[in-house]
Design an enzyme around this catalytic site. Structure first.
Site, PDB file in Angstrom:
ATOM      1  CB  THR A 108       1.254 -11.452 -41.179  1.00 45.56           C
ATOM      2  OG1 THR A 108       2.433 -11.423 -41.806  1.00 45.56           O
ATOM      3  CG2 THR A 108       1.065  -9.857 -41.595  1.00 45.56           C
ATOM      4  CB  THR A 111       4.369 -11.774 -35.013  1.00 44.45           C
ATOM      5  OG1 THR A 111       4.218 -10.208 -35.575  1.00 44.45           O
ATOM      6  CG2 THR A 111       5.652 -11.658 -35.745  1.00 44.45           C
TER       7      THR A 111
END
EC number: 3.4.25.2
Length: 180
Positions: free
Chosen positions: A6, A170
Site C-alpha cells: 500500500t 501500489t
C-alpha cells in the site's frame, strides 16, 4: 516497520486536508484485491485516517484512536493528544503491541504519523506518506508542492500515480478523502 502492499499520503494546502491511498492488497507476490479502501473519515468527518499494514489491525487502531479523540470531557478534538495517548497504549499494551500497522491521521490543522514503536511524527512539510510506495509518493509530492496552482487533492493524486508506476505493491486505483 516495512509494509508491502500500500501507499498512503496526507497533504495540507490552502485550507484543505487530503488523505489518499491506492487500492492494492497483496499476499506475498499475489495481488488479492485492487480496489480496497484504506482510508476513512472519523469523528463525524472531522478527521481523516489512513493505514498501511494489516487491515484487521488497522481497524482496531482506527477504533482506538477515535475512542481517544472522543474521550476528552471538554469535547475538544485534539488529534495530537489522542495520537500520543494511542502510541503509549500501542507500545505498552501486550495485545496492541502485536498489531502491525502504521497510521496517518489528519484534521484541518495537523497531519500525524503514528507507529507501533511509539512514534508520533508531525512532518516538517505539509505532506507525509507511508507504506511500500511511501518514499516515492512523498518525493513526488514535495516536487509538486512547488507548483502553487495544484490543490492538495491534485498533488496527492499525482504523487500516488507516480508511486504506482515505480512500486509493484501500489496500484493506481486511488481513493481520496478531503476536509476543509
Amino acid at each position: 516497520m516495512n509494509f508491502k502492499g500500500t501507499t498512503v499520503i496526507a497533504i495540507r494546502r490552502a485550507g484543505k486536508t487530503v488523505v489518499a491511498a491506492d487500492g492494492q492488497v497483496t499476499f506475498g507476490y499475489t495481488v488479492l484485491k485492487s480496489n480496497a479502501v484504506k482510508i476513512r473519515k472519523l469523528v463525524n468527518g472531522k478527521i481523516l485516517a489512513g493505514f498501511a499494514g494489516s487491515t484487521s489491525d488497522a481497524i482496531t487502531l482506527f477504533e482506538k484512536f477515535e475512542e481517544k479523540v472522543k474521550s476528552r470531557e471538554d469535547g475538544i478534538i485534539d488529534i495530537k493528544r489522542a495520537a500520543v495517548d494511542l502510541a503509549k497504549d500501542w507500545r505498552a499494551d501486550k495485545i496492541l503491541h502485536k498489531l502491525e500497522a502504521m497510521m496517518l491521521v489528519a484534521d484541518s490543522d495537523n497531519i500525524l504519523l503514528i507507529s507501533g514503536t511509539g512514534d508520533v511524527v508531525e512532518p516538517e512539510e505539509d505532506v507525509i506518506s507511508i507504506g511500500s510506495g511511501g518514499n516515492y509518493a512523498y518525493s513526488a509530492a514535495l516536487a509538486y508542492m512547488e507548483n502553487k496552482k495544484l490543490s492538495a487533492a491534485d498533488i496527492a493524486f499525482k504523487a500516488l500515480k507516480i508511486a504506482a508506476r515505480v512500486c509493484i505493491y501500489t496500484n493506481s486505483n486511488i481513493v481520496l478523502e478531503e476536509i476543509g
